[in-house]
Scaffold this active site. Structure first.
Site, PDB file in Angstrom:
ATOM      1  N   LYS A 175       0.845  -1.197   0.000  1.00 44.97           N
ATOM      2  CA  LYS A 175       0.000   0.000   0.000  1.00 44.97           C
ATOM      3  C   LYS A 175       0.883   1.252   0.000  1.00 44.97           C
ATOM      4  O   LYS A 175       1.774   1.381   0.826  1.00 44.97           O
ATOM      5  CB  LYS A 175      -0.911  -0.012   1.219  1.00 44.97           C
ATOM      6  N   THR A 209      -7.807   8.785   9.305  1.00 37.67           N
ATOM      7  CA  THR A 209      -7.510   7.545   8.585  1.00 37.67           C
ATOM      8  C   THR A 209      -7.264   6.379   9.538  1.00 37.67           C
ATOM      9  O   THR A 209      -6.644   5.385   9.160  1.00 37.67           O
ATOM     10  CB  THR A 209      -6.272   7.734   7.689  1.00 37.67           C
ATOM     11  N   GLY A 211      -7.586   3.053  11.210  1.00 37.08           N
ATOM     12  CA  GLY A 211      -8.207   1.788  10.855  1.00 37.08           C
ATOM     13  C   GLY A 211      -8.255   1.485   9.374  1.00 37.08           C
ATOM     14  O   GLY A 211      -8.906   0.515   8.961  1.00 37.08           O
ATOM     15  N   THR A 212      -7.554   2.271   8.556  1.00 41.39           N
ATOM     16  CA  THR A 212      -7.629   2.036   7.112  1.00 41.39           C
ATOM     17  C   THR A 212      -7.055   0.673   6.717  1.00 41.39           C
ATOM     18  O   THR A 212      -7.622  -0.021   5.867  1.00 41.39           O
ATOM     19  CB  THR A 212      -6.884   3.136   6.336  1.00 41.39           C
ATOM     20  N   GLY A 213      -5.942   0.283   7.319  1.00 37.15           N
ATOM     21  CA  GLY A 213      -5.342  -1.007   6.978  1.00 37.15           C
ATOM     22  C   GLY A 213      -6.228  -2.175   7.363  1.00 37.15           C
ATOM     23  O   GLY A 213      -6.374  -3.146   6.604  1.00 37.15           O
ATOM     24  N   CYS A 214      -6.830  -2.091   8.539  1.00 37.02           N
ATOM     25  CA  CYS A 214      -7.747  -3.142   8.991  1.00 37.02           C
ATOM     26  C   CYS A 214      -8.940  -3.245   8.049  1.00 37.02           C
ATOM     27  O   CYS A 214      -9.340  -4.341   7.627  1.00 37.02           O
ATOM     28  CB  CYS A 214      -8.246  -2.838  10.403  1.00 37.02           C
TER      29      CYS A 214
END
Length: 268
Positions: A175, A209, A211-214
């Protein structure tokens, strides 16, 4: 009709923006049936992580067995696995239940900078969990650790994806949000062992942003559970997280959470 069953194996975020809370919201909104194995409890809000309590291995096993033996698992994702013992244990349970559609989000640092994995856990993450991953989704700092290299360009992201693939992951998504900051586009790299695909979306200027990866990894897992192939699941997850960021909630005094309902039911 049996719903698609998606298991999240991750930590709990008491603030509701990341961890299993973000995962379960994402899975539900995208039409899956969400289940959880909680590996750690965090006292957390938009300002940061204020405490971490590790869940004992025997209780992680009790959760895993209760869910997998009765309900079943069409796809799973991992998030916060803080210790070497937890990583090895979770890898063993994944093998035991033959979970093939596994998305590994190699969570290492919280949005506010708190480490969520101990240094001694990084080698087993690479050696034991990454080889089980159908898809692994590191951000740039995580990919630097997993690939053992610095990343300063899209070409570096592609090389890191190749290196992580050689560690055993079937598909690698690096990412690019950290690298692309302020450049107008947020570009991710998907590598399947043969081809490199670049997925671009508009860069959205916001600090909300958390929690974007989760959320992104949970969306991929849900897509896989519904039968999408990896490119389609990743592209759909990219569109979903972009809208969740675009309509992020301005909650709390720090990094606010994304809006898991945005773009799905017209809310935002």
């Amino acid at each position: 009709m049996i719903p698609r069953r998606v298991l999240t194996i991750a930590g709990s975020d008491s603030g509701g923006g990341a961890g299993i809370q973000a995962d379960l919201k994402t899975i539900t909104v995208l039409g899956g049936f969400g289940m959880s194995v909680i590996t750690a409890l965090t006292a957390q809000n938009t300002l940061g992580v204020h405490g971490i309590h590790d869940v004992p291995l025997d209780f992680i096993e009790a959760q895993f067995d209760a869910v997998a033996s009765d309900i079943g698992v069409d796809a799973a994702k991992t998030g916060m696995l803080a210790t070497a013992d937890v990583i090895r244990f979770v890898a063993r349970k994944i093998r035991e239940y033959g979970i093939e559609k596994l998305v590994v989000d190699p969570v290492m640092i919280a949005k506010g900078g708190t480490p969520l994995i101990r240094d001694e856990a990084k080698p087993p993450l690479l050696a034991e969990l990454i080889p089980l991953a159908f898809v692994v989704t590191p951000n740039v700092p995580e990919a630097e650790i997993l690939a053992g290299m610095k990343i300063a360009s899209l070409a570096d992201m592609e090389e890191a994806a190749r290196r992580i693939h050689r560690a055993g992951a079937r598909h690698v998504v690096v990412k690019g949000g950290h690298l692309n900051r302020g450049l107008g586009e947020a570009t991710d790299v998907l590598y399947d062992g043969r081809e490199v695909h670049r997925l671009a979306s508009p860069w959205i200027a916001t600090r909300d942003t958390h929690g974007t990866g989760c959320t992104f990894s949970a969306a991929i897992a849900t897509g896989l559970a519904h039968g999408k192939d990896v490119p389609d699941a990743v592209a759909a997850a990219k569109r979903y997280i972009t809208e969740a960021i675009r309509h992020a909630w301005r909650i709390g005094g720090g990094h606010g959470p994304t809006n898991h309902m945005a773009g799905v039911k017209g809310e935002g």
